[in-house]
Design a protein around this motif. Sequence first.
Motif, PDB file in Angstrom:
ATOM      1  N   THR A  30       0.837  -1.198   0.000  1.00 44.90           N
ATOM      2  CA  THR A  30       0.000   0.000   0.000  1.00 44.90           C
ATOM      3  C   THR A  30       0.872   1.247   0.000  1.00 44.90           C
ATOM      4  O   THR A  30       0.610   2.212  -0.742  1.00 44.90           O
ATOM      5  CB  THR A  30      -0.944  -0.011   1.224  1.00 44.90           C
ATOM      6  OG1 THR A  30      -1.748  -1.197   1.184  1.00 44.90           O
ATOM      7  CG2 THR A  30      -1.839   1.206   1.247  1.00 44.90           C
TER       8      THR A  30
ATOM      9  N   ALA B  92       4.218   9.054 -10.311  1.00 44.37           N
ATOM     10  CA  ALA B  92       3.518   9.225 -11.585  1.00 44.37           C
ATOM     11  C   ALA B  92       2.934  10.628 -11.691  1.00 44.37           C
ATOM     12  O   ALA B  92       3.002  11.274 -12.754  1.00 44.37           O
ATOM     13  CB  ALA B  92       2.411   8.176 -11.719  1.00 44.37           C
ATOM     14  N   ALA B  93       2.385  11.138 -10.603  1.00 40.09           N
ATOM     15  CA  ALA B  93       1.828  12.499 -10.618  1.00 40.09           C
ATOM     16  C   ALA B  93       2.940  13.519 -10.853  1.00 40.09           C
ATOM     17  O   ALA B  93       2.776  14.487 -11.610  1.00 40.09           O
ATOM     18  CB  ALA B  93       1.105  12.783  -9.305  1.00 40.09           C
TER      19      ALA B  93
ATOM     20  N   ARG C 200       2.470   1.587  -3.407  1.00 40.43           N
ATOM     21  CA  ARG C 200       1.483   2.044  -4.386  1.00 40.43           C
ATOM     22  C   ARG C 200       1.296   3.556  -4.278  1.00 40.43           C
ATOM     23  O   ARG C 200       1.230   4.268  -5.278  1.00 40.43           O
ATOM     24  CB  ARG C 200       0.153   1.305  -4.159  1.00 40.43           C
ATOM     25  CG  ARG C 200      -0.953   1.706  -5.074  1.00 40.43           C
ATOM     26  CD  ARG C 200      -0.606   1.368  -6.485  1.00 40.43           C
ATOM     27  NE  ARG C 200      -1.594   1.936  -7.377  1.00 40.43           N
ATOM     28  CZ  ARG C 200      -1.754   1.558  -8.600  1.00 40.43           C
ATOM     29  NH1 ARG C 200      -1.007   0.613  -9.097  1.00 40.43           N
ATOM     30  NH2 ARG C 200      -2.665   2.116  -9.346  1.00 40.43           N
ATOM     31  N   GLY C 201       1.235   4.042  -3.051  1.00 47.29           N
ATOM     32  CA  GLY C 201       1.103   5.489  -2.839  1.00 47.29           C
ATOM     33  C   GLY C 201       2.307   6.239  -3.380  1.00 47.29           C
ATOM     34  O   GLY C 201       2.163   7.292  -4.021  1.00 47.29           O
ATOM     35  N   LYS C 202       3.486   5.711  -3.163  1.00 45.44           N
ATOM     36  CA  LYS C 202       4.702   6.363  -3.661  1.00 45.44           C
ATOM     37  C   LYS C 202       4.762   6.319  -5.182  1.00 45.44           C
ATOM     38  O   LYS C 202       5.179   7.291  -5.824  1.00 45.44           O
ATOM     39  CB  LYS C 202       5.931   5.715  -3.040  1.00 45.44           C
ATOM     40  CG  LYS C 202       6.067   6.034  -1.560  1.00 45.44           C
ATOM     41  CD  LYS C 202       7.254   5.359  -0.922  1.00 45.44           C
ATOM     42  CE  LYS C 202       7.267   5.700   0.578  1.00 45.44           C
ATOM     43  NZ  LYS C 202       8.385   5.100   1.257  1.00 45.44           N
TER      44      LYS C 202
ATOM     45  N   ASP D  59       2.162   6.266  -7.121  1.00 40.80           N
ATOM     46  CA  ASP D  59       1.171   7.249  -7.569  1.00 40.80           C
ATOM     47  C   ASP D  59       1.731   8.668  -7.483  1.00 40.80           C
ATOM     48  O   ASP D  59       1.526   9.483  -8.384  1.00 40.80           O
ATOM     49  CB  ASP D  59      -0.113   7.136  -6.740  1.00 40.80           C
ATOM     50  CG  ASP D  59      -0.907   5.867  -7.045  1.00 40.80           C
ATOM     51  OD1 ASP D  59      -0.638   5.236  -8.083  1.00 40.80           O
ATOM     52  OD2 ASP D  59      -1.798   5.514  -6.228  1.00 40.80           O
ATOM     53  N   GLN D  60       2.468   8.970  -6.396  1.00 43.66           N
ATOM     54  CA  GLN D  60       3.090  10.284  -6.256  1.00 43.66           C
ATOM     55  C   GLN D  60       4.125  10.513  -7.352  1.00 43.66           C
ATOM     56  O   GLN D  60       4.212  11.597  -7.932  1.00 43.66           O
ATOM     57  CB  GLN D  60       3.755  10.416  -4.885  1.00 43.66           C
ATOM     58  CG  GLN D  60       2.799  10.550  -3.731  1.00 43.66           C
ATOM     59  CD  GLN D  60       3.526  10.545  -2.384  1.00 43.66           C
ATOM     60  OE1 GLN D  60       4.727  10.288  -2.318  1.00 43.66           O
ATOM     61  NE2 GLN D  60       2.782  10.830  -1.314  1.00 43.66           N
TER      62      GLN D  60
END
Length: 117
Positions: A85, A95-96, A88-90, A92-93
């Motif tokens: 989890t 990718a953003a 995944r958050g990292k 997503d960051q």
Amino acid sequence: MPEPDLEARLATLEARVSELAEQVQQAQVAREDAAAARHLAAANDRDVSEIRTELRDFRQATTSSFNDMREDLADLRSETHTGFTEMRGKFDQTAAGQAQIVELLDALIRQQDQGEQ
């Protein structure tokens, strides 16, 4: 003079005493065998009891170790899930952030294209 029948009776009596002595000896051997059998049976009962105790202890130890292992695996699964989890958050960051960089690069390229025209 001894009675003629007395000799035969005495021989019969001696034979009978001999038979009885042999039977007494056989009875003594049978008693000793029975005592030995009782002793062996008691020893076997103790051995079986000890084996039952050892098996019960082994079963309890095995069950306990399986329960501990199950708890460890549950903890590991929870930690792994938490780690995925977080990753995944990292991701997503990241990718953003990359999307923002692409937008900035596009804006710079457009500005340079407009400046050249």
